[in-house]
Design an enzyme around this catalytic site. Structure first.
Site, PDB file in Angstrom:
ATOM      1  N   ASN A 193       0.841  -1.193   0.000  1.00  0.00           N
ATOM      2  CA  ASN A 193       0.000   0.000   0.000  1.00  0.00           C
ATOM      3  C   ASN A 193       0.877   1.244   0.000  1.00  0.00           C
ATOM      4  O   ASN A 193       2.108   1.147  -0.051  1.00  0.00           O
ATOM      5  CB  ASN A 193      -0.961  -0.008   1.196  1.00  0.00           C
ATOM      6  CG  ASN A 193      -0.227  -0.154   2.510  1.00  0.00           C
ATOM      7  OD1 ASN A 193       0.564   0.694   2.890  1.00  0.00           O
ATOM      8  ND2 ASN A 193      -0.474  -1.261   3.217  1.00  0.00           N
ATOM      9  N   ASP A 238      -4.377  -6.367   4.543  1.00  0.00           N
ATOM     10  CA  ASP A 238      -5.509  -7.172   5.007  1.00  0.00           C
ATOM     11  C   ASP A 238      -5.519  -8.558   4.370  1.00  0.00           C
ATOM     12  O   ASP A 238      -6.116  -9.495   4.918  1.00  0.00           O
ATOM     13  CB  ASP A 238      -6.821  -6.465   4.687  1.00  0.00           C
ATOM     14  CG  ASP A 238      -6.998  -5.188   5.494  1.00  0.00           C
ATOM     15  OD1 ASP A 238      -6.553  -5.154   6.651  1.00  0.00           O
ATOM     16  OD2 ASP A 238      -7.553  -4.204   4.961  1.00  0.00           O
ATOM     17  N   LYS A 287      10.083 -16.454 -10.254  1.00  0.00           N
ATOM     18  CA  LYS A 287       9.297 -15.408 -10.907  1.00  0.00           C
ATOM     19  C   LYS A 287       8.255 -16.016 -11.838  1.00  0.00           C
ATOM     20  O   LYS A 287       8.560 -16.897 -12.656  1.00  0.00           O
ATOM     21  CB  LYS A 287      10.228 -14.490 -11.702  1.00  0.00           C
ATOM     22  CG  LYS A 287       9.494 -13.388 -12.442  1.00  0.00           C
ATOM     23  CD  LYS A 287      10.439 -12.540 -13.277  1.00  0.00           C
ATOM     24  CE  LYS A 287       9.658 -11.526 -14.101  1.00  0.00           C
ATOM     25  NZ  LYS A 287      10.565 -10.721 -14.967  1.00  0.00           N
ATOM     26  N   LYS A 318     -14.786   0.568  14.789  1.00  0.00           N
ATOM     27  CA  LYS A 318     -13.485  -0.069  14.992  1.00  0.00           C
ATOM     28  C   LYS A 318     -13.075  -0.035  16.460  1.00  0.00           C
ATOM     29  O   LYS A 318     -12.523  -1.001  16.988  1.00  0.00           O
ATOM     30  CB  LYS A 318     -12.437   0.642  14.126  1.00  0.00           C
ATOM     31  CG  LYS A 318     -11.116  -0.091  13.999  1.00  0.00           C
ATOM     32  CD  LYS A 318     -10.235   0.566  12.940  1.00  0.00           C
ATOM     33  CE  LYS A 318      -9.031  -0.300  12.622  1.00  0.00           C
ATOM     34  NZ  LYS A 318      -8.207   0.292  11.538  1.00  0.00           N
ATOM     35  N   PHE A 323      -5.426   3.029  14.349  1.00  0.00           N
ATOM     36  CA  PHE A 323      -5.634   4.066  13.342  1.00  0.00           C
ATOM     37  C   PHE A 323      -6.704   3.611  12.361  1.00  0.00           C
ATOM     38  O   PHE A 323      -6.843   2.417  12.086  1.00  0.00           O
ATOM     39  CB  PHE A 323      -4.331   4.368  12.591  1.00  0.00           C
ATOM     40  CG  PHE A 323      -3.446   5.368  13.283  1.00  0.00           C
ATOM     41  CD1 PHE A 323      -3.204   6.607  12.721  1.00  0.00           C
ATOM     42  CD2 PHE A 323      -2.882   5.069  14.509  1.00  0.00           C
ATOM     43  CE1 PHE A 323      -2.398   7.532  13.357  1.00  0.00           C
ATOM     44  CE2 PHE A 323      -2.067   5.985  15.159  1.00  0.00           C
ATOM     45  CZ  PHE A 323      -1.825   7.224  14.570  1.00  0.00           C
ATOM     46  N   LYS A 376     -12.558  -3.779  18.006  1.00  0.00           N
ATOM     47  CA  LYS A 376     -11.167  -4.166  18.280  1.00  0.00           C
ATOM     48  C   LYS A 376     -10.796  -4.014  19.757  1.00  0.00           C
ATOM     49  O   LYS A 376      -9.664  -4.283  20.140  1.00  0.00           O
ATOM     50  CB  LYS A 376     -10.221  -3.326  17.422  1.00  0.00           C
ATOM     51  CG  LYS A 376     -10.520  -3.336  15.920  1.00  0.00           C
ATOM     52  CD  LYS A 376     -10.320  -4.699  15.301  1.00  0.00           C
ATOM     53  CE  LYS A 376     -10.670  -4.704  13.819  1.00  0.00           C
ATOM     54  NZ  LYS A 376      -9.628  -4.149  12.959  1.00  0.00           N
TER      55      LYS A 376
END
Length: 401
Positions: free
Chosen positions: A210, A279, A289, A337, A323, A341
């Site tokens: 990301n 995730d 490869k 959240k 976060f 959590k």
């Protein structure tokens, strides 16, 4: 923490002046030396005699009323204070200070101040949200002023919304944390920080990741070290230099980060999970490869371990900070959240907003706390955001004692 501290209260005109009376009394009881300046508008709500009786000091109301001929009052007060608090801070005084206007005792003193100045706004919710007021607040943040953000609830005007002056007890908590910070707020504490992205390998050449650069997490690690904590930094791949005081563990995958975090979580007093953990990961990782072929290629993914949720299940004494990087419905997702959590704080931001999100040196966040308190911060540097996150986590930690 407040014994012998010199606190200057600048009281401006609003119905919440009565809370400043309570604050003066509580500060005095805690051993602080309190002096008060009142604006002309503030005196429409409360007499200077009230503050004089509560503070056991003279009250200042007029720039030209020099009570001691040996000094210039507004300069002497500015030099005297260890900390200055403006409250209830009206849109008027915020605007004056942001634009350098000095036309009464409070504004002239504030312009001469070299100590920390805190501003505790209180006004109608629509006034507070007005672009001019928000712009002035941002200007003052850039100047280095700190804000005690208003709470939400029933306002004197009849509206229900944001604009209530923070309660005196909460203001005192912030002051105590501030003065303790001079003696290293997090001294003796261990702060575990995760930072950066993770990478999930497809083959030796390709991976899934990301846009996280690790800047927010590295700022948290740096500020925690400055505040005296032992810092354990578990970081995904970044080009950043970690603070020299930190114990650094470099990982790549979500599984590696999970294992290292779990290894050290029991030793932590505060865990700040800024890392943008993947995730999902490919079900199959190729040893060599994958060669390009005609047609489409399909990759099957499976869920990675939810590190924040596992920490929430297992935590004992730790303050757990997560976060939430979102693009819409920030409040909804952050509060969900927080509950799912079992976190103590969720720091949420809209990564699509200008100046916020991945790769920037600034951020705009809202801190959601388990007790329902919501702390909204304007555009700040990531170092400043990190400091405020750690201050809020410290307050929660102190509540455990």
């Amino acid at each position: 923490m407040l014994e012998g501290k010199k606190i200057l209260l600048c009281v401006t005109g609003g119905i919440a002046v009565y809370k400043m009376c309570a604050l003066t009394s509580k500060l005095t009881q805690k051993g602080a030396d309190v002096k008060v300046i009142m604006s002309e508008s503030a005196m429409q709500f409360v007499s200077p005699l009230t503050f004089k009786a509560l503070s056991k000091n003279e009250v200042y109301t007029d720039t030209f009323d020099e009570k001691d001929p040996k000094v210039i009052a507004h300069i002497d007060l500015a030099d005297w204070a260890d900390l200055i608090l403006v409250g209830p801070a009206t849109a008027n005084i915020i605007g004056k200070l942001a634009n350098g206007i000095a036309d009464n005792m409070i504004s002239t003193t504030l312009l001469a101040a070299t100590s920390d100045v805190w501003i505790a706004p209180a006004m109608n919710v629509h006034m507070y949200d007005h672009p001019a007021v928000q712009k002035n607040i941002s200007v003052l943040y850039d100047y280095g002023y700190r804000f005690i953000n208003p709470g939400e609830g029933y306002l004197a005007c009849g509206y229900i919304g944001k604009g209530r002056l923070e309660e005196p007890e909460k203001i005192i908590e912030h002051m105590e944390a501030h003065f303790k910070g001079e003696k290293k707020l997090l001294e003796g504490k261990t702060v575990l920080v995760t930072a950066g992205p993770t990478r999930e390998k497809i083959d030796p050449v390709r991976f899934v990741s990301n846009h996280s650069t690790g800047k927010m997490g590295y700022s948290v690690a740096k500020q925690a070290a400055k505040m005296g904590a032992r810092v354990i930094l578990v970081t995904g791949p970044t080009h950043l230099t970690p603070p020299k005081e930190a114990e650094v563990f470099r990982v790549e995958s979500a599984e590696q980060m999970y294992e290292k975090v779990m290894e050290y979580s029991s030793a932590a007093d505060i865990i700040v999970k800024t890392a943008a953990v993947s995730d999902y990961k490919p079900v199959l990782t190729h040893e060599h490869k994958v060669k390009k072929r005609d047609g489409a290629e399909t990759i099957t993914f499976t869920r990675t371990k939810d590190i924040l949720m596992e920490l929430g299940k297992q935590k004992t004494k730790q303050i757990l900070v997560g976060f939430a990087a979102e693009t819409k419905d920030i409040d909804k997702y952050a509060q969900d959240k927080l509950k799912r959590k079992n976190a103590d704080m969720i720091v949420a931001n809209n990564i699509s907003a200008a100046g916020a999100g991945f790769g920037t040196d600034t951020n705009i966040v809202t801190i959601f706390k388990r007790d329902g308190e919501k702390v909204e911060l304007p555009l700040l540097t990531k170092d400043e955001v990190a400091e405020k996150i750690l201050e809020q986590a410290y307050l929660l930690k102190e509540d455990q004692v």
